[in-house]
Design a protein around this motif. Sequence first.
Motif, short mmCIF file in Angstrom:
data_model
loop_
_atom_site.label_atom_id
_atom_site.label_comp_id
_atom_site.label_asym_id
_atom_site.label_seq_id
_atom_site.Cartn_x
_atom_site.Cartn_y
_atom_site.Cartn_z
N GLN A 130 44.18 44.81 27.70
CA GLN A 130 45.25 45.09 28.66
C GLN A 130 44.78 46.04 29.75
O GLN A 130 45.15 45.89 30.93
N ILE A 131 43.98 47.04 29.36
CA ILE A 131 43.47 47.99 30.35
C ILE A 131 42.55 47.29 31.35
O ILE A 131 42.67 47.47 32.57
N GLU A 132 41.64 46.47 30.84
CA GLU A 132 40.73 45.75 31.74
C GLU A 132 41.50 44.84 32.69
O GLU A 132 41.17 44.73 33.88
N ALA A 133 42.54 44.19 32.17
CA ALA A 133 43.31 43.27 33.01
C ALA A 133 44.05 44.01 34.11
O ALA A 133 44.09 43.57 35.26
N ILE A 134 44.64 45.14 33.78
CA ILE A 134 45.43 45.85 34.79
C ILE A 134 44.54 46.53 35.82
O ILE A 134 44.94 46.73 36.98
N LEU A 135 43.30 46.86 35.44
CA LEU A 135 42.37 47.44 36.41
C LEU A 135 42.01 46.44 37.51
O LEU A 135 41.65 46.84 38.62
N ASP A 136 42.11 45.16 37.22
CA ASP A 136 41.86 44.14 38.24
C ASP A 136 42.93 44.12 39.31
O ASP A 136 42.76 43.47 40.36
N LEU A 137 44.06 44.82 39.06
CA LEU A 137 45.16 44.85 40.03
C LEU A 137 45.16 46.12 40.86
O LEU A 137 46.14 46.42 41.56
N GLU A 138 44.08 46.88 40.80
CA GLU A 138 43.99 48.11 41.58
C GLU A 138 43.87 47.79 43.08
O GLU A 138 43.12 46.89 43.49
N ASP A 139 44.64 48.53 43.88
CA ASP A 139 44.57 48.43 45.35
C ASP A 139 44.94 47.06 45.89
O ASP A 139 44.37 46.59 46.88
N VAL A 140 45.87 46.37 45.25
CA VAL A 140 46.39 45.11 45.79
C VAL A 140 47.78 45.38 46.38
O VAL A 140 48.35 46.46 46.21
N SER A 141 48.33 44.39 47.05
CA SER A 141 49.68 44.56 47.62
C SER A 141 50.72 44.54 46.51
O SER A 141 50.44 44.15 45.37
#
Length: 302
Positions: A47-58
Amino acid sequence: MPIRQHRPPTDEFVEEFQDTIVPSAIPSDEFINWDGIESDIENYEAQIEAILDLEDVSESEFVEGLTDALMDADDTRKWIDFYFELLGERGNKYSAYEGVWKFYDVQRAIDRGDRESARSLADILQEIGLQYVVDEADVRDHYRGMLVGMESHARKNRQGFCFENLVEERVEHIANQLRENGHSVETDDEYTTEYNDESGQKKTVDFAMFEDGELSLVVEANAYKVGGSKPSEIRRSYNHVAQRMRNDDIAFVWITDGQGWEKSLANVLRQSYDDIVDLYNLEQAETHLPRDVVNFFETGEV
């Protein structure tokens, strides 16, 4: 009848008890369950790895990313729990002015393929501030901090667990003494026994001691870090239990401790001693209880 041999007057007992109180049963090295915290972080690594992919998106990309993750999840509830724990919320639902999101209902809807339910939850997570956490904080360190903050609630359970371990050590020490003296003694924890009357009622006790297979003595263990009404309620309950146990020729012992028993609860302590008599804190359970129990088993006298 009680088994206590050392029976000072009530005021002397209260003074002795309060002078030897152990403030808490939790050792300093167990104040925070660091191993458990690191295990929780490791458990949510996917879950942590997945949510890190959403850093700095709209915002819209963040919501869609959460929605996709929820729809693709093998264990939907695990992902829901992780997202809310990152925001300091644990439980079965999230409630706000805007409404209530019951996690079980949301999970079932998502598992049925309801993308709107997943997006609704993603929207509220973004609105609460999950995107802010992802963009502005180290997610692992932030989650570690949230878990440390949640430890105050976990310590309530740990207090009881640690205290029961301390009492169990003393119960086993006494049992070993009795075995050395030739008694066939066994112990059990969380033991349930029926009263020897027509009520059909049962009582589960923290520890039980048997001689030749027959129940002879029971022990209840409670620690109180703060005062309040709970000790007084327990006193009344245990007074009733003690009388019924003694009617069945079973000794009843209450071992209790903690800073909750300090001056503000002196009157409850007096009443407890006057009613139950076989009342000990941890120090007294070391200095007085072994002799009392051995005397009870060897002579049957009280």
